[in-house]
Design an enzyme around this catalytic site. Structure first.
Site, PDB file in Angstrom:
ATOM      1  N   ASN A  48      14.011   1.006  -7.892  1.00  0.00           N
ATOM      2  CA  ASN A  48      14.857   1.427  -6.762  1.00  0.00           C
ATOM      3  C   ASN A  48      14.458   0.778  -5.432  1.00  0.00           C
ATOM      4  O   ASN A  48      15.277   0.675  -4.520  1.00  0.00           O
ATOM      5  CB  ASN A  48      14.900   2.962  -6.638  1.00  0.00           C
ATOM      6  CG  ASN A  48      13.562   3.581  -6.331  1.00  0.00           C
ATOM      7  OD1 ASN A  48      12.532   2.979  -6.563  1.00  0.00           O
ATOM      8  ND2 ASN A  48      13.578   4.789  -5.807  1.00  0.00           N
ATOM      9  N   ALA A  65       9.531  -3.157 -12.574  1.00  0.00           N
ATOM     10  CA  ALA A  65      10.442  -2.526 -13.535  1.00  0.00           C
ATOM     11  C   ALA A  65      11.253  -3.603 -14.266  1.00  0.00           C
ATOM     12  O   ALA A  65      11.580  -4.647 -13.689  1.00  0.00           O
ATOM     13  CB  ALA A  65      11.390  -1.594 -12.791  1.00  0.00           C
ATOM     14  N   GLU A 102       2.736   7.915  -6.770  1.00  0.00           N
ATOM     15  CA  GLU A 102       3.841   8.355  -5.904  1.00  0.00           C
ATOM     16  C   GLU A 102       4.959   8.733  -6.859  1.00  0.00           C
ATOM     17  O   GLU A 102       5.609   7.870  -7.445  1.00  0.00           O
ATOM     18  CB  GLU A 102       4.212   7.192  -4.963  1.00  0.00           C
ATOM     19  CG  GLU A 102       4.932   7.617  -3.727  1.00  0.00           C
ATOM     20  CD  GLU A 102       6.415   7.493  -3.910  1.00  0.00           C
ATOM     21  OE1 GLU A 102       7.031   8.513  -4.301  1.00  0.00           O
ATOM     22  OE2 GLU A 102       6.953   6.411  -3.682  1.00  0.00           O
ATOM     23  N   CYS A 121      13.031   8.527  -4.025  1.00  0.00           N
ATOM     24  CA  CYS A 121      12.208   9.728  -4.298  1.00  0.00           C
ATOM     25  C   CYS A 121      12.293  10.736  -3.161  1.00  0.00           C
ATOM     26  O   CYS A 121      11.997  11.909  -3.362  1.00  0.00           O
ATOM     27  CB  CYS A 121      10.751   9.347  -4.458  1.00  0.00           C
ATOM     28  SG  CYS A 121      10.488   8.201  -5.760  1.00  0.00           S
ATOM     29  N   GLU A 131      15.226  16.463 -10.256  1.00  0.00           N
ATOM     30  CA  GLU A 131      15.699  15.437  -9.317  1.00  0.00           C
ATOM     31  C   GLU A 131      16.978  14.807  -9.883  1.00  0.00           C
ATOM     32  O   GLU A 131      16.954  14.243 -10.980  1.00  0.00           O
ATOM     33  CB  GLU A 131      14.590  14.381  -9.246  1.00  0.00           C
ATOM     34  CG  GLU A 131      14.512  13.615  -7.994  1.00  0.00           C
ATOM     35  CD  GLU A 131      13.278  12.695  -8.001  1.00  0.00           C
ATOM     36  OE1 GLU A 131      12.652  12.491  -9.049  1.00  0.00           O
ATOM     37  OE2 GLU A 131      12.987  12.161  -6.926  1.00  0.00           O
ATOM     38  N   GLU A 190       0.340   6.071   0.803  1.00  0.00           N
ATOM     39  CA  GLU A 190       0.622   4.634   0.965  1.00  0.00           C
ATOM     40  C   GLU A 190       1.100   4.399   2.389  1.00  0.00           C
ATOM     41  O   GLU A 190       1.706   5.285   3.003  1.00  0.00           O
ATOM     42  CB  GLU A 190       1.706   4.198  -0.019  1.00  0.00           C
ATOM     43  CG  GLU A 190       1.262   4.333  -1.464  1.00  0.00           C
ATOM     44  CD  GLU A 190       2.223   3.697  -2.450  1.00  0.00           C
ATOM     45  OE1 GLU A 190       3.449   3.791  -2.252  1.00  0.00           O
ATOM     46  OE2 GLU A 190       1.740   3.096  -3.426  1.00  0.00           O
TER      47      GLU A 190
END
Ligand code: SIN
Length: 479
Positions: A154, A179, A253, A287, A382, A459
């Protein structure tokens, strides 16, 4: 596609390579379905080669001064900025992100490289007043060693730079596994890293569809000292377990279930703008995207009317359409999930105020539902898509307890003009990041990360450098 940055090979130990038997996989555009590239499908064998090359490159890389490493990072930053348009185009084509947001992501991703190039110079240690006259107690900070970075589709660029820029600045070589949906942006970044002058072995990119096997190798290999992962909580737990035998350091994360609370003293127009930004960024696929909107009863109808109007005005379009604000979902799986969540909510009594329709391909209408309740899937999981469920509450305590009623603790947002309430609620929300009268909170300057089952470590910012440093204590005796 831009020829310069589109690669058909992976990058290991300073060379562009194929899988040993020539296995490849194709990359497709979520917007059009067309094939946009083919890359090597590397295995655990090449992963081991990359880890060993990174380990071999470590002594020379860490021996450089922070300023010397910063010069390479700075060149990389400048190359990323110079190639902004090409990078954004590649990113939009492979991830489905609309081009205006991809351009924004290149700037966001580059900002981590710029920031950590400088911050690496400030990996300060400490001198501690000793407990005896003949000793001196000194604390030094040193890079942890080889870092493995497993990054999501993403944010194909920014999640790489947010992990590897601090690692590289701290003197750590990196092995990146992007990914399978978005290897092309990662390879384009590797091309620019090579041009910036990272020595062979310091920067490696493994493209693969064998995520489980390659991930397991990165977790198990004793030469990898730290794993940094962005993705789901389920996968994060598995990686953590796989890292346990070698006791690797971890930055995780993970998933979120962000609440967005609108109190009755809020500026409703500002709250609507914030909710649209925080919900529909990358079509709801971040997220930190809002998963639940909680509105105080007395302003519920007013907020919903304005919110529906604002969401209806969002322009859906193909990823490369410069006017598009909402693009496709990333995959059939994502589309199925969104549809299942809406169906479940409606079956349990929710009303669809806007959208709720699958248009074509991977496009699903921006959707608003009201009458959401805690027994619906969308309240606990989510959705990672363009569906905004609105819940009602009566009191501040109820809002806070509804917001905290989740195993996740990544981001939360709320709108209020009462300064006392702002402090009370901000402190009571169990989330790593809180936006107060603000829907967009991500920046390289601030610590990004979650509490509870949303992850470990931070981060970005000075905390993001700390995550790649060992704290070492030196005791000088006999003085
Ligand atoms: C994410 O979705 O993982 C990152 C979002 C951000 O950096 O704002």
């Amino acid at each position: 596609m831009t020829p310069l940055l589109v690669r058909t090979q992976a990058y290991v130990n300073g060379t562009w390579c194929h899988e040993s038997s020539g296995r490849t996989f194709a990359v497709h555009s979520p917007a059009t379905g067309e094939q946009i590239g083919v890359v090597p499908d590397l295995t655990t064998d090449e992963t081991r080669v990359a880890i060993e090359a990174a380990h071999a490159a470590w002594p020379a890389w860490r021996a450089l001064t922070a300023k010397e490493r910063a010069a390479v990072l700075r060149r990389w930053f400048e190359l990323i900025v110079t190639h902004r348009d090409e990078l954004a185009r590649i990113m939009s084509q492979e991830s489905g992100k609309v081009i205006s947001e991809s351009l924004g992501e290149v700037g966001y991703g580059a900002s981590f490289v710029e920031w950590f190039a400088e911050e690496g110079k400030r990996a300060y240690g400490d001198v501690i007043p000793a407990h005896t006259r003949d000793r001196r107690l000194v604390v030094i900070k040193q890079g942890v060693g080889v870092v493995a970075a497993i990054t999501p589709w993403n944010f194909p660029l920014a999640m790489i730079t947010r992990k590897v820029a601090p690692a590289l600045a701290a003197g750590c070589p990196v092995v990146i596994k992007p990914a399978a949906e978005t290897p092309l942006t990662a390879l384009a970044l590797a091309t620019l890293a090579e041009a910036a002058g990272f020595p062979a072995g310091v920067y490696n990119t493994i493209t693969t569809t064998q995520s489980a096997e390659v991930g397991a190798e990165l977790c198990a290999h004793p030469l990898v000292r730290k794993l940094s992962f962005t993705g789901s909580t389920t996968v994060g737990r598995q990686l953590m377990a796989q890292c346990a035998p070698t006791l690797k350091k971890l930055s995780l994360e993970l998933g979120g279930n962000a609440p967005f609370i609108v109190f009755d003293d809020a500026d409703v127009d500002a709250a609507v703008r914030g909710a649209v930004q925080a919900k529909y960024r990358h079509n709801g696929q971040t997220c930190v995207c809002v998963n639940r909107i909680l509105v105080q009863r007395s302003i519920h109808d007013r907020f919903v009317a304005r919110f529906v109007e604002a969401v209806a005005a969002l322009r859906t379009g193909d990823s490369l359409d410069p006017e598009a604000q909402v693009g496709p979902l990333v995959s059939e799986r994502a589309l199925d999930k969104v549809q299942a969540f809406v169906k479940d909510a409606v079956a349990k009594g929710a009303q669809v105020q806007l959208g709720g329709t699958h248009r074509r391909g991977l496009f699903y209408d921006a959707t608003v539902i009201t009458g959401a309740t805690s027994n619906m899937r969308i309240a606990c999981e989510e959705v990672f898509g363009p569906v905004a469920p609105v819940f009602v509450f009566d009191t501040e305590d109820e809002a806070v307890s509804m917001a905290n009623d989740t195993e996740y603790g990544l981001a939360a947002y709320f709108y209020s003009r009462d300064v006392g309430r702002c402090w009370r609620v901000a402190e009571a929300l169990e989330f790593g990041m809180v936006g107060i009268n603000e829907g967009l909170i991500s920046t390289e300057l601030a610590p990004f990360g979650g509490m509870k089952q949303s992850g470990l470590e931070r981060e970005g910012s000075r905390y993001g450098l700390e995550a790649y440093l060992e704290t070492r204590y030196l005791c000088f005796g006999g003085l």
